[in-house]
Design a protein around this motif. Structure first.
Motif, short mmCIF file in Angstrom:
data_model
loop_
_atom_site.label_atom_id
_atom_site.label_comp_id
_atom_site.label_asym_id
_atom_site.label_seq_id
_atom_site.Cartn_x
_atom_site.Cartn_y
_atom_site.Cartn_z
N TYR A 10 0.81 -1.57 -0.30
CA TYR A 10 0.07 0.28 0.16
C TYR A 10 1.55 1.43 0.29
O TYR A 10 2.01 0.96 0.01
CB TYR A 10 -0.82 -0.04 1.13
N ILE A 11 0.27 2.34 -0.17
CA ILE A 11 1.08 3.13 -0.47
C ILE A 11 0.04 4.70 0.47
O ILE A 11 -1.59 4.03 0.88
CB ILE A 11 1.16 4.06 -1.56
N TYR A 12 0.91 6.02 1.14
CA TYR A 12 0.34 6.67 1.72
C TYR A 12 0.64 8.10 1.41
O TYR A 12 1.70 7.76 1.20
CB TYR A 12 -0.39 6.08 3.55
N ALA A 13 0.39 9.25 2.10
CA ALA A 13 0.76 10.15 1.69
C ALA A 13 2.68 10.61 2.35
O ALA A 13 2.88 10.71 2.14
CB ALA A 13 0.60 11.03 2.52
N GLU A 14 2.99 9.69 2.96
CA GLU A 14 4.34 9.84 3.27
C GLU A 14 5.26 8.64 3.51
O GLU A 14 6.42 8.23 3.88
CB GLU A 14 4.60 9.68 5.32
N GLY A 15 4.65 7.86 2.46
CA GLY A 15 5.36 6.61 1.58
C GLY A 15 4.48 5.77 1.03
O GLY A 15 3.58 5.12 1.15
N TRP A 16 5.50 4.05 1.94
CA TRP A 16 4.91 3.01 1.24
C TRP A 16 5.20 1.97 2.22
O TRP A 16 5.81 2.47 3.21
CB TRP A 16 4.63 2.66 -0.30
N GLY A 17 4.02 0.99 2.28
CA GLY A 17 4.14 0.07 3.32
C GLY A 17 3.97 -1.66 2.86
O GLY A 17 3.28 -1.68 2.22
N ASN A 18 4.24 -2.52 3.15
CA ASN A 18 3.49 -3.91 3.25
C ASN A 18 3.26 -4.60 4.20
O ASN A 18 3.70 -4.02 5.24
CB ASN A 18 4.59 -4.43 2.19
N ILE A 19 1.94 -5.28 4.42
CA ILE A 19 1.07 -5.69 5.29
C ILE A 19 0.75 -7.63 5.07
O ILE A 19 0.76 -8.01 4.21
CB ILE A 19 0.37 -5.48 6.72
N ASP A 20 1.32 -7.85 5.89
CA ASP A 20 0.39 -9.43 5.71
C ASP A 20 -0.89 -9.57 6.27
O ASP A 20 -0.83 -9.53 7.79
CB ASP A 20 1.24 -10.94 6.26
N VAL A 21 -2.03 -9.60 5.78
CA VAL A 21 -3.51 -10.05 6.65
C VAL A 21 -4.21 -11.08 6.85
O VAL A 21 -3.96 -11.98 5.43
CB VAL A 21 -4.40 -9.09 5.76
N GLU A 37 -8.33 -0.68 3.22
CA GLU A 37 -7.58 -0.35 2.84
C GLU A 37 -8.26 0.95 4.68
O GLU A 37 -7.10 1.07 5.61
CB GLU A 37 -7.51 1.06 2.26
N GLN A 38 -9.23 0.45 4.90
CA GLN A 38 -9.43 1.25 6.36
C GLN A 38 -8.86 0.69 7.60
O GLN A 38 -8.82 0.71 8.22
CB GLN A 38 -11.08 1.54 5.41
N ALA A 39 -9.00 -1.03 7.32
CA ALA A 39 -9.23 -1.16 7.95
C ALA A 39 -6.98 -1.40 8.55
O ALA A 39 -6.50 -1.06 10.28
CB ALA A 39 -8.76 -3.08 8.62
N ILE A 40 -6.12 -0.91 7.74
CA ILE A 40 -4.76 -1.17 7.39
C ILE A 40 -4.62 0.46 8.14
O ILE A 40 -3.60 0.58 9.04
CB ILE A 40 -4.19 -0.85 6.09
N THR A 41 -4.73 1.07 7.62
CA THR A 41 -4.62 3.03 8.12
C THR A 41 -5.09 2.85 9.65
O THR A 41 -4.31 3.29 10.60
CB THR A 41 -5.86 3.58 7.83
N GLU A 42 -6.78 2.17 10.30
CA GLU A 42 -6.37 1.70 11.75
C GLU A 42 -5.48 1.36 11.94
O GLU A 42 -5.05 1.65 13.24
CB GLU A 42 -7.57 1.33 11.51
N ASN A 43 -5.26 0.45 11.80
CA ASN A 43 -4.83 -0.78 12.73
C ASN A 43 -3.28 -0.28 12.43
O ASN A 43 -2.03 -0.95 13.34
CB ASN A 43 -4.16 -2.72 11.99
N GLN A 44 -2.34 0.52 11.87
CA GLN A 44 -0.62 0.93 11.60
C GLN A 44 -0.93 1.88 11.62
O GLN A 44 0.00 2.63 12.38
CB GLN A 44 -0.67 0.75 10.12
N GLN A 45 -2.01 2.92 12.71
CA GLN A 45 -2.32 4.35 13.53
C GLN A 45 -1.60 4.97 12.31
O GLN A 45 -0.91 5.58 12.84
CB GLN A 45 -1.75 3.99 14.72
N LEU A 46 -2.09 4.67 11.42
CA LEU A 46 -1.73 6.38 10.21
C LEU A 46 -2.90 7.24 9.79
O LEU A 46 -4.12 7.45 10.02
CB LEU A 46 -1.65 5.29 8.49
N GLU A 47 -2.40 8.51 10.34
CA GLU A 47 -3.38 9.67 10.04
C GLU A 47 -3.91 9.56 8.96
O GLU A 47 -5.01 10.10 8.84
CB GLU A 47 -2.06 10.96 10.08
#
Length: 58
Positions: A10-21, A37-47
Motif C-alpha cells: 500500500y501507499i500513503y502520503a508519507e510513503g509506502w508499506g506492506n503487511i500480511d493480512v 484500506e480502512q483496516a490498515i489505516t487504523e491498525n497501523q495508526q496512520l493519519e
C-alpha cells in the motif's frame, strides 16, 4: 473456519508499506479492498488513508 491470507502493498502520503493480512472471507469486490484500506489505516495508526496498490493470496 477457513482463513484467507494476503500479502498487501500500500501507499500513503508519507510513503509506502506492506503487511500480511488474514481474513475470514476472500477479497472479491472493491468494497472488500476499501475495507482493507480502512483496516490498515487504523491498525497501523496512520493519519492518512492508505491506497492498496497490490495484493496476492498466500
Amino acid at each position: 473456519m477457513k482463513e484467507y491470507k494476503y500479502f498487501v502493498v500500500y501507499i500513503y502520503a508519507e510513503g509506502w508499506g506492506n503487511i500480511d493480512v488474514t481474513l475470514t472471507e476472500p477479497v472479491q469486490t472493491i468494497e472488500d479492498i476499501r475495507s482493507l484500506e480502512q483496516a490498515i489505516t487504523e491498525n497501523q495508526q496512520l493519519e492518512q488513508t492508505v491506497c492498496v496498490q497490490n495484493f496476492i493470496a498466500l
